[in-house]
Design a protein around this motif. Structure first.
Motif, PDB file in Angstrom:
ATOM      1  N   ASN A   1       0.826  -1.211   0.000  1.00 33.98           N
ATOM      2  CA  ASN A   1       0.000   0.000   0.000  1.00 33.98           C
ATOM      3  C   ASN A   1       0.860   1.261   0.000  1.00 33.98           C
ATOM      4  OD1 ASN A   1      -2.328  -1.521   0.015  1.00 33.98           O
ATOM      5  ND2 ASN A   1      -2.629  -1.390   2.238  1.00 33.98           N
ATOM      6  N   LEU A   2       1.933   1.274   0.777  1.00 33.78           N
ATOM      7  CA  LEU A   2       2.812   2.437   0.826  1.00 33.78           C
ATOM      8  C   LEU A   2       3.509   2.645  -0.520  1.00 33.78           C
ATOM      9  CD1 LEU A   2       4.022   4.739   2.502  1.00 33.78           C
ATOM     10  CD2 LEU A   2       5.852   3.165   3.185  1.00 33.78           C
ATOM     11  N   LEU A   3       3.928   1.564  -1.114  1.00 35.43           N
ATOM     12  CA  LEU A   3       4.584   1.641  -2.417  1.00 35.43           C
ATOM     13  C   LEU A   3       3.636   2.224  -3.462  1.00 35.43           C
ATOM     14  CD1 LEU A   3       7.134   1.056  -4.006  1.00 35.43           C
ATOM     15  CD2 LEU A   3       6.424  -1.325  -4.193  1.00 35.43           C
ATOM     16  N   ASN A   4       2.395   1.780  -3.470  1.00 34.71           N
ATOM     17  CA  ASN A   4       1.414   2.307  -4.421  1.00 34.71           C
ATOM     18  C   ASN A   4       1.052   3.758  -4.116  1.00 34.71           C
ATOM     19  OD1 ASN A   4       1.178   0.054  -6.092  1.00 34.71           O
ATOM     20  ND2 ASN A   4      -0.313  -0.931  -4.740  1.00 34.71           N
ATOM     21  N   GLU A   5       1.078   4.117  -2.840  1.00 33.19           N
ATOM     22  CA  GLU A   5       0.825   5.517  -2.460  1.00 33.19           C
ATOM     23  C   GLU A   5       1.919   6.428  -3.028  1.00 33.19           C
ATOM     24  OE1 GLU A   5       1.026   8.324   1.528  1.00 33.19           O
ATOM     25  OE2 GLU A   5       0.559   6.187   1.771  1.00 33.19           O
ATOM     26  N   ILE A   6       3.169   5.981  -2.928  1.00 35.01           N
ATOM     27  CA  ILE A   6       4.288   6.763  -3.470  1.00 35.01           C
ATOM     28  C   ILE A   6       4.152   6.906  -4.983  1.00 35.01           C
ATOM     29  CG2 ILE A   6       6.775   6.693  -3.910  1.00 35.01           C
ATOM     30  CD1 ILE A   6       7.109   5.433  -1.138  1.00 35.01           C
ATOM     31  N   LEU A   7       3.801   5.824  -5.661  1.00 37.31           N
ATOM     32  CA  LEU A   7       3.645   5.857  -7.123  1.00 37.31           C
ATOM     33  C   LEU A   7       2.510   6.789  -7.527  1.00 37.31           C
ATOM     34  CD1 LEU A   7       4.052   2.022  -7.795  1.00 37.31           C
ATOM     35  CD2 LEU A   7       5.682   3.819  -8.436  1.00 37.31           C
ATOM     36  N   GLU A   8       1.422   6.744  -6.770  1.00 35.59           N
ATOM     37  CA  GLU A   8       0.264   7.592  -7.095  1.00 35.59           C
ATOM     38  C   GLU A   8       0.588   9.066  -6.899  1.00 35.59           C
ATOM     39  OE1 GLU A   8      -4.451   8.107  -5.837  1.00 35.59           O
ATOM     40  OE2 GLU A   8      -3.223   6.537  -4.918  1.00 35.59           O
ATOM     41  N   LYS A   9       1.287   9.400  -5.831  1.00 36.56           N
ATOM     42  CA  LYS A   9       1.617  10.804  -5.570  1.00 36.56           C
ATOM     43  C   LYS A   9       2.612  11.360  -6.582  1.00 36.56           C
ATOM     44  CE  LYS A   9       0.460  11.045  -0.672  1.00 36.56           C
ATOM     45  NZ  LYS A   9       0.915  11.377   0.704  1.00 36.56           N
ATOM     46  N   GLN A  10       3.335  10.466  -7.264  1.00 36.76           N
ATOM     47  CA  GLN A  10       4.262  10.905  -8.306  1.00 36.76           C
ATOM     48  C   GLN A  10       3.645  10.798  -9.698  1.00 36.76           C
ATOM     49  OE1 GLN A  10       8.590  10.207  -7.774  1.00 36.76           O
ATOM     50  NE2 GLN A  10       7.936   8.600  -6.382  1.00 36.76           N
TER      51      GLN A  10
ATOM     52  N   ASN B   1      12.432   6.271  -7.421  1.00 34.74           N
ATOM     53  CA  ASN B   1      13.772   6.767  -7.108  1.00 34.74           C
ATOM     54  C   ASN B   1      13.788   8.299  -7.145  1.00 34.74           C
ATOM     55  OD1 ASN B   1      16.475   6.660  -6.491  1.00 34.74           O
ATOM     56  ND2 ASN B   1      17.135   6.417  -8.613  1.00 34.74           N
ATOM     57  N   SER B   2      13.294   8.906  -6.079  1.00 32.37           N
ATOM     58  CA  SER B   2      13.248  10.368  -6.018  1.00 32.37           C
ATOM     59  C   SER B   2      13.305  10.830  -4.566  1.00 32.37           C
ATOM     60  CB  SER B   2      11.960  10.901  -6.671  1.00 32.37           C
ATOM     61  OG  SER B   2      10.849  10.616  -5.852  1.00 32.37           O
ATOM     62  N   ASP B   3      13.628  12.109  -4.387  1.00 33.29           N
ATOM     63  CA  ASP B   3      13.668  12.673  -3.034  1.00 33.29           C
ATOM     64  C   ASP B   3      12.292  12.647  -2.382  1.00 33.29           C
ATOM     65  OD1 ASP B   3      16.364  13.175  -3.321  1.00 33.29           O
ATOM     66  OD2 ASP B   3      16.084  15.241  -3.998  1.00 33.29           O
TER      67      ASP B   3
ATOM     68  N   ILE C   1       8.559  10.400   2.082  1.00 39.81           N
ATOM     69  CA  ILE C   1       7.450   9.565   2.555  1.00 39.81           C
ATOM     70  C   ILE C   1       7.980   8.382   3.363  1.00 39.81           C
ATOM     71  CG2 ILE C   1       5.556   8.059   1.818  1.00 39.81           C
ATOM     72  CD1 ILE C   1       5.229   9.880  -0.626  1.00 39.81           C
ATOM     73  N   MET C   2       9.057   7.792   2.895  1.00 38.38           N
ATOM     74  CA  MET C   2       9.635   6.629   3.582  1.00 38.38           C
ATOM     75  C   MET C   2      10.245   7.015   4.919  1.00 38.38           C
ATOM     76  SD  MET C   2      11.339   4.990   0.163  1.00 38.38           S
ATOM     77  CE  MET C   2      12.473   3.914   1.036  1.00 38.38           C
TER      78      MET C   2
ATOM     79  N   LYS D   1       8.166   8.943  10.383  1.00 41.65           N
ATOM     80  CA  LYS D   1       8.541   8.146  11.549  1.00 41.65           C
ATOM     81  C   LYS D   1       7.826   6.794  11.586  1.00 41.65           C
ATOM     82  CE  LYS D   1       9.142   8.465  16.559  1.00 41.65           C
ATOM     83  NZ  LYS D   1       8.981   9.329  17.765  1.00 41.65           N
ATOM     84  N   VAL D   2       6.509   6.780  11.356  1.00 42.68           N
ATOM     85  CA  VAL D   2       5.748   5.532  11.402  1.00 42.68           C
ATOM     86  C   VAL D   2       6.145   4.634  10.240  1.00 42.68           C
ATOM     87  CG1 VAL D   2       3.452   4.508  11.269  1.00 42.68           C
ATOM     88  CG2 VAL D   2       3.816   6.589  12.618  1.00 42.68           C
ATOM     89  N   ASN D   3       6.214   5.222   9.046  1.00 44.92           N
ATOM     90  CA  ASN D   3       6.572   4.440   7.862  1.00 44.92           C
ATOM     91  C   ASN D   3       7.974   3.850   7.986  1.00 44.92           C
ATOM     92  OD1 ASN D   3       4.115   5.152   6.792  1.00 44.92           O
ATOM     93  ND2 ASN D   3       4.938   6.752   5.447  1.00 44.92           N
ATOM     94  N   SER D   4       8.893   4.667   8.485  1.00 42.83           N
ATOM     95  CA  SER D   4      10.277   4.238   8.610  1.00 42.83           C
ATOM     96  C   SER D   4      10.402   3.043   9.554  1.00 42.83           C
ATOM     97  CB  SER D   4      11.136   5.396   9.110  1.00 42.83           C
ATOM     98  OG  SER D   4      12.466   4.992   9.298  1.00 42.83           O
ATOM     99  N   LYS D   5       9.659   3.065  10.651  1.00 43.25           N
ATOM    100  CA  LYS D   5       9.721   1.974  11.621  1.00 43.25           C
ATOM    101  C   LYS D   5       9.223   0.670  11.007  1.00 43.25           C
ATOM    102  CE  LYS D   5       8.320   0.687  16.297  1.00 43.25           C
ATOM    103  NZ  LYS D   5       7.592   1.114  17.533  1.00 43.25           N
ATOM    104  N   LYS D   6       8.111   0.737  10.286  1.00 43.88           N
ATOM    105  CA  LYS D   6       7.551  -0.475   9.679  1.00 43.88           C
ATOM    106  C   LYS D   6       8.437  -0.983   8.544  1.00 43.88           C
ATOM    107  CE  LYS D   6       2.681   0.107  10.887  1.00 43.88           C
ATOM    108  NZ  LYS D   6       1.297   0.155  10.387  1.00 43.88           N
ATOM    109  N   LEU D   7       8.996  -0.078   7.766  1.00 46.96           N
ATOM    110  CA  LEU D   7       9.883  -0.492   6.682  1.00 46.96           C
ATOM    111  C   LEU D   7      11.151  -1.142   7.231  1.00 46.96           C
ATOM    112  CD1 LEU D   7       9.583   2.503   4.174  1.00 46.96           C
ATOM    113  CD2 LEU D   7       8.758   0.163   3.844  1.00 46.96           C
ATOM    114  N   ASN D   8      11.597  -0.662   8.359  1.00 43.00           N
ATOM    115  CA  ASN D   8      12.783  -1.264   8.986  1.00 43.00           C
ATOM    116  C   ASN D   8      12.482  -2.687   9.456  1.00 43.00           C
ATOM    117  OD1 ASN D   8      15.579  -0.923   9.922  1.00 43.00           O
ATOM    118  ND2 ASN D   8      14.687  -1.156  11.966  1.00 43.00           N
ATOM    119  N   THR D   9      11.275  -2.898   9.980  1.00 48.34           N
ATOM    120  CA  THR D   9      10.859  -4.242  10.374  1.00 48.34           C
ATOM    121  C   THR D   9      10.854  -5.168   9.169  1.00 48.34           C
ATOM    122  OG1 THR D   9       9.485  -3.400  12.182  1.00 48.34           O
ATOM    123  CG2 THR D   9       8.977  -5.606  11.354  1.00 48.34           C
TER     124      THR D   9
END
Length: 301
Positions: free
Chosen positions: A27-36, A64-66, A71-72, A75-83
């Motif tokens: 879902n996060l990956l698709n959110e990033i794609l949609e916002k771009q 692959n962008s700033d 988004i990544m 704080k919340v996203n970063s914690k889950k992605l690290n898991t």
């Protein structure tokens, strides 16, 4: 791929739940794609794990962008992605029961399923395992620190020797062994202008003197292998082959069986076959194939 996907699911039964980490990552990956305003989408978690490299590359380029990093880095996203990123270490060194009822570490089982015994990056070092010790490591082609989405994607995991894995580390590299439709060919070229046979490694039409994997350093010691191939070509030249054919032909008229291809196979081995492409199971085969093709070219000049 099915076994790999089933294995990942078996390690975390909640990974595909509505609040599971796999669902979150997709879902996060698709959110990033949609916002771009990108057209790419990941349909489900299985697609993310098993998509071919060409699709993975397109997805990588799209995120692959700033803006994606912002988004990544939430704080919340970063914690889950690290898991999710850390699942790689947890899953790949864990022992599993294989179909033949053996207990093996998942990384050892996976490399055996792939049927690869030589490092795809350097084509020098064997990566087979002995007992419970793996001779193979998996390099994340797109490093998992920057691209945690691909931490478990099968075609982002390049089986490699420990030397290549450590030298590449998290650096980007222009050549992926899984990119089967690449127009840019890696090629060894031999320079015979001096007394010794000097090697140069090319990627497309570019010299690889500053190669990320430092392959020019690795192959310095193999100039002697090239010199040995030219020595054999000189020793078993056409005149000598014709002599053998005539000699054997006088004893039963069997000279017709001894073609140019027959002699080359006897002298240079498997790489003398026109259709040879099993580079992932023969060390130094790319070097030797390119050198052999050059020798054949010189014969015609």
């Amino acid at each position: 791929m099915e076994r790999y996907y089933d294995y990942i699911l078996s390690q975390n039964s909640r990974i595909l739940a509505p609040n599971g980490i796999g669902t979150f990552v997709v879902n996060l990956l698709n959110e990033i794609l949609e916002k771009q305003n990108k057209t790419e989408r990941v349909t489900d978690f299985k697609s993310l794990l098993t998509m071919p490299f060409d699709e993975l590359e397109n997805l990588h380029d799209a995120i692959n962008s700033d803006r994606s990093q912002d988004i990544m880095n939430n704080k919340v996203n970063s914690k889950k992605l690290n898991t999710f990123r850390n699942y790689y270490t947890r899953f790949f060194t864990k022992k599993i029961e294989c179909p033949e009822n053996e207990i093996k570490k998942n990384n050892i089982s996976l490399i055996q399923d792939l049927g690869i015994t030589v490092c795809p990056y350097c084509n020098r070092n064997y990566i087979n395992s002995r007992d419970d010790s793996s001779g193979c490591e998996f390099d994340h082609y797109y490093d998992k620190q920057t691209y945690p989405f691909f931490a478990l994607s099968l075609y982002n995991l390049i089986p490699s020797c420990s030397t290549c894995n450590r030298i590449k580390n998290s650096k980007s590299y222009d050549f992926c062994p899984f990119k089967v439709n690449s127009d840019e060919e890696v090629m060894f070229k031999v320079d015979l202008s001096s007394d010794s046979s000097k090697l140069q490694l090319y990627f497309g039409d570019k010299s690889q003197e500053n190669n990320v994997l430092k392959l020019e350093d690795a192959y310095e010691i193999h100039e002697k292998d090239v010199a040995e191939m030219f020595r054999k070509e000189t020793e078993y030249c056409k005149e000598y082959r014709d002599y053998l054919i005539n000699l054997l032909g006088d004893r039963g008229n069997i000279g017709k069986e001894f073609s140019e291809e027959f002699f080359d196979y006897m002298i240079f081995g498997e790489i003398a076959n026109d259709g040879f492409n099993d580079y992932l199971n023969y060390p130094l085969s790319k070097l030797k194939k390119d050198t052999y093709d050059y020798i054949v070219q010189l014969r015609a000049e």
